[in-house]
Enzyme design. Structure first.
Site, PDB file in Angstrom:
ATOM      1  N   HIS A 132       0.836  -1.203   0.000  1.00 57.48           N
ATOM      2  CA  HIS A 132       0.000   0.000   0.000  1.00 57.48           C
ATOM      3  C   HIS A 132       0.871   1.253   0.000  1.00 57.48           C
ATOM      4  CE1 HIS A 132      -3.191   2.831   1.002  1.00 57.48           C
ATOM      5  NE2 HIS A 132      -2.499   3.229   2.051  1.00 57.48           N
ATOM      6  N   GLU A 198     -10.481   1.948   2.999  1.00 60.69           N
ATOM      7  CA  GLU A 198      -9.191   1.309   3.269  1.00 60.69           C
ATOM      8  C   GLU A 198      -9.456   0.034   4.058  1.00 60.69           C
ATOM      9  OE1 GLU A 198      -6.374   4.008   5.085  1.00 60.69           O
ATOM     10  OE2 GLU A 198      -5.882   4.883   3.130  1.00 60.69           O
ATOM     11  N   ARG A 234      -9.607  11.207  -0.584  1.00 58.53           N
ATOM     12  CA  ARG A 234      -8.273  11.341  -1.188  1.00 58.53           C
ATOM     13  C   ARG A 234      -7.951  12.754  -1.643  1.00 58.53           C
ATOM     14  NH1 ARG A 234      -6.171   7.150   1.159  1.00 58.53           N
ATOM     15  NH2 ARG A 234      -7.191   5.193   0.584  1.00 58.53           N
ATOM     16  N   GLN A 237      -7.142  14.755   1.387  1.00 53.64           N
ATOM     17  CA  GLN A 237      -5.849  14.263   1.874  1.00 53.64           C
ATOM     18  C   GLN A 237      -4.675  14.833   1.065  1.00 53.64           C
ATOM     19  OE1 GLN A 237      -5.732   9.977   1.898  1.00 53.64           O
ATOM     20  NE2 GLN A 237      -3.740   9.857   2.907  1.00 53.64           N
ATOM     21  N   THR A 254     -14.987   5.769  10.518  1.00 53.16           N
ATOM     22  CA  THR A 254     -14.155   4.569  10.553  1.00 53.16           C
ATOM     23  C   THR A 254     -15.114   3.467  10.971  1.00 53.16           C
ATOM     24  OG1 THR A 254     -12.325   5.919  11.374  1.00 53.16           O
ATOM     25  CG2 THR A 254     -12.101   3.528  11.608  1.00 53.16           C
TER      26      THR A 254
HETATM   27 MN    MN Z   1      -5.682   3.949   7.048  1.00 55.13          MN
END
Ligand code: MN
Length: 420
Positions: A132, A198, A234, A237, A254
């Site tokens: 990753h 993820e 993303r 980020q 999460t």
């Molecule tokens: Mn993560």
């Protein structure tokens, strides 16, 4: 280890995630009832709150299952954890004698609503998957600088938000944030257009620390593991991450599985981390195998689609650092660790394209969209998409599984006045 047989017939099926070998910990409610602590066994849930109330599961002077979370039980420590498993193996094993007093406390899992299994004290997410980190680094900085110079020496992480952690089945809105395309002159405030998943495992810390703990001690402090999806924006980020790392990109949600699989249930599946490319500093070296052979996959299901498409298959054994190494490293600067701390492993990608643990990698930054069984394509998530993770250890004729970890992306909220 063979299948441990139970008088609860559905627990003996080779397909169930929850044979007697597993006994994962969750919180459930039936109808309008209050949430209670329970253990999954085949198609059923055993109400351990009721067993404790009836004096059949006394682990300390004061009750630990009179609350709808497992933190009080975790606090009792490893001796109580194994005593608990031994008692349940006795109650649920095929030779059990007290089945008549246990049976009334078994409830069909299909009728239960599942809740957060523990109160998350603090949440840290790591970046410990080498495939990753190499993939993302290549996309963001080019293949020459893919792995940062510290990566082979430190389990890199960031402190996330415990308040973002939700149980499987939760829905959440596409986040707004500050975005700037590389070729744009100025940033804008808009809903994320590159919202992603993820695929990770989460380690649940079951004992506190005061001072530094070794890798071996850290392993003993881990109560169990959950599936974890670290939802990531993303585009937010990419604009915000330098120099202090992720912040708002990881602050939406999460998702974790409703079942914590105790470390004891995973023991037969222990494996070592991969060979080291650079020798680790002594404090981070592993005294034994600290990872687990856990098969993992993720599905995506668009709103209204008849069935999901599996988009990736990978394995927890691909991690470069174990949770024990991460926890050890976490204790070295002075901040104590607490019961209920959650450590995300980092995205678990494997060596091939079909083993990549995020859409960012699967679609290579949007350049190679993923084809779904419905005929649609995905580079990142669309509103209404549900992503579900699954994970299990493959035993001889049985599996030790985590159930499902799903979450659904809803459209962005309407912008409050003054934000435009
Ligand atoms: Mn993560």
């Amino acid at each position: 280890m063979p299948l441990l047989k139970s008088w609860v017939e559905s627990a003996n099926s080779p397909d169930t995630d929850f044979p007697l070998n597993n006994l994962p910990c969750g919180v459930f409610s039936i109808g309008e009832g209050e949430p209670r602590c329970g253990v999954a066994i085949g198609d059923m849930i055993l109400d351990v709150t009721a067993l404790e109330e009836e004096g059949m599961l006394t682990l300390s002077d004061t009750p630990v299952f009179d609350v709808p979370f497992w933190n009080d039980f975790m606090e009792l420590g490893p001796e109580a954890w194994s005593k608990f498993r031994i008692m349940l193996l006795g109650y649920l094993g095929e030779k059990a004698e007290q089945t008549a007093s246990i049976e009334p406390h078994l409830h069909p899992r299909s009728r239960a609503r599942l809740h957060m299994p523990f109160m998350v004290a603090e949440f840290t997410d790591f970046y410990a998957g080498k495939h990753h980190a190499s993939n993302v680094g290549t996309m963001f900085r080019g293949p020459e600088n893919a792995l940062p110079p510290n990566w082979l020496h430190i389990p890199i992480g960031y402190n996330g938000r415990a308040s973002s952690v939700k149980v499987s089945g939760s829905e959440f809105n596409r986040p707004w944030g500050q975005l700037k395309a590389p070729d744009a002159d100025a940033p804008s405030f808009a809903p994320s257009k590159r919202f992603d998943m993820e695929l990770e495992m989460g380690a649940v810390v079951g004992q506190p620390s005061d001072g530094m703990v070794s890798v071996a001690e850290a392993d003993e402090m881990i109560f169990g593991y959950v599936l974890l999806n670290d939802w990531s924006a993303r585009d937010i980020q990419a604009w915000e991450y330098q120099p202090l790392g992720p912040f708002q990109a990881k602050a939406t949600a999460t998702t974790i599985s409703p079942w914590i699989v105790m470390r004891a249930a995973l023991e037969p599946f222990r494996v070592s981390t991969p060979a080291r490319e650079k020798e680790l500093l002594p404090y981070l070296r592993e005294p034994g195998p600290m990872l687990y052979d856990i098969k993992l996959e993720a599905d995506i299901q668009p709103e209204g689609a008849a069935r999901p498409t599996t988009i990736t298959r990978t394995n927890y054994r691909e991690m470069y650092y174990s949770s024990a190494q991460q926890l050890c490293h976490h204790t070295t600067a002075g901040a104590p660790m607490n019961v209920g701390d959650l450590l995300g492993s980092g995205t678990i990608s494997g060596p091939e394209r079909e083993n990549r643990g995020s859409l960012l990698e699967l679609s290579w930054g949007g350049k190679e969209p993923v084809e779904l069984d419905t005929g649609e394509e995905r580079s990142f998530m669309e509103d209404g998409d549900t992503i579900t993770l699954r994970g299990w250890c493959e035993g001889d004729g049985y599996r030790v599984g985590f159930g499902e970890c799903g979450g659904k992306l809803l459209p962005a909220v309407k912008l409050p006045e003054g934000f435009a």
